[in-house]
Design an enzyme around this catalytic site. Structure first.
Site, PDB file in Angstrom:
ATOM      1  N   VAL A  44      26.372   1.240  49.762  1.00  0.00           N
ATOM      2  CA  VAL A  44      26.560   2.611  49.300  1.00  0.00           C
ATOM      3  C   VAL A  44      26.494   2.677  47.772  1.00  0.00           C
ATOM      4  O   VAL A  44      25.866   3.572  47.203  1.00  0.00           O
ATOM      5  CB  VAL A  44      27.896   3.183  49.814  1.00  0.00           C
ATOM      6  CG1 VAL A  44      28.148   4.571  49.216  1.00  0.00           C
ATOM      7  CG2 VAL A  44      27.900   3.259  51.331  1.00  0.00           C
ATOM      8  N   CYS A  45      27.130   1.714  47.122  1.00  0.00           N
ATOM      9  CA  CYS A  45      27.159   1.720  45.653  1.00  0.00           C
ATOM     10  C   CYS A  45      25.768   1.540  45.053  1.00  0.00           C
ATOM     11  O   CYS A  45      25.465   2.117  44.004  1.00  0.00           O
ATOM     12  CB  CYS A  45      28.091   0.627  45.148  1.00  0.00           C
ATOM     13  SG  CYS A  45      29.797   0.873  45.649  1.00  0.00           S
ATOM     14  N   THR A  46      24.935   0.766  45.708  1.00  0.00           N
ATOM     15  CA  THR A  46      23.569   0.588  45.221  1.00  0.00           C
ATOM     16  C   THR A  46      22.823   1.911  45.240  1.00  0.00           C
ATOM     17  O   THR A  46      22.105   2.257  44.292  1.00  0.00           O
ATOM     18  CB  THR A  46      22.827  -0.460  46.071  1.00  0.00           C
ATOM     19  OG1 THR A  46      23.524  -1.709  45.996  1.00  0.00           O
ATOM     20  CG2 THR A  46      21.400  -0.649  45.579  1.00  0.00           C
TER      21      THR A  46
END
Length: 217
Positions: A44-46
């Protein structure tokens, strides 16, 4: 105590993927957005960091600096940036703070004061480190939001909120729900009808406390 709107945000020194910074000095006379994430090399952070990178020209138009923060180290950040750049098909021009000792997370109340991250930690160990702070040139907190680990942030909304803050603060108005640049704004109840007429010209009175107008060009 957590940070409140209009609090001066903490100043700190930190290592980043682009070298050492002192936070207030780094902000300078610009607006700034500090956004955190649980851990490098996570899905998700990517996607989130890719979204921020794609908006680089939009941040510049608004004289706004963006900076990420996580509990991983500089070398991990530098390696992960390659993945973000590949995923987003653009350069990652903003720095990422290495907050391995949780100094920044604690100062901004993103983790409990007694938080402990074990060796070999997983994203679940730092799940609460997922916040957004919009900061004005006066170094005061203008807006904050926190998301759970399994829900990606909508950076189009962060950009919209930034537009609303800059408009409201700069023009002495308020913005209604779902407001976007170019739409009508709200005249604050503290402004008399006479003053509203002098400042904005024509305006629409929906209720005595709800008056809508266009921003003067």
């Amino acid at each position: 105590m957590s940070l409140r709107i209009n609090d001066v945000v903490p100043d700190f020194e930190a290592e980043t993927s682009q070298g050492p910074i002192r936070f207030h000095e780094w902000i300078g006379d610009s607006w700034a957005i500090l956004f955190s994430h649980p851990k490098d090399f996570t899905p998700v952070c990517t996607t989130e960091f890719g979204a921020v990178a794609k908006l680089s020209e939009e941040w510049k138009k608004r004289d706004t600096k963006v900076i990420g923060v996580s509990v991983d180290g500089v070398e991990d950040h530098k390696k992960w940036i390659n993945d973000i750049s590949s995923f987003a098909s653009c350069e990652v021009g903003f720095p990422i703070i290495a907050d391995e000792d949780l100094k920044v997370a604690k100062q901004f109340d993103m983790l409990p004061a007694d938080a402990y991250l074990p060796d070999g930690r997983t994203p679940a160990d730092s799940a609460t480190v997922r916040s957004v702070f919009i900061i004005g040139p006066d170094k005061q907190l203008k807006l904050s939001m926190t998301y759970p680990m399994n829900v990606g942030r909508n950076f189009a909304e962060v950009l919209r909120a930034l537009d609303a803050l800059q408009t409201a603060n700069g023009k002495g108005v308020a913005t209604p729900a779902d407001w976007n640049v170019g739409e009508d704004v709200i005249i604050p109840p503290t402004v008399s009808n006479e003053d509203a007429k002098a400042k904005f010209g024509e305006y629409e009175t929906i209720f005595p406390y709800l008056r809508r107008t266009k921003l003067p060009k």
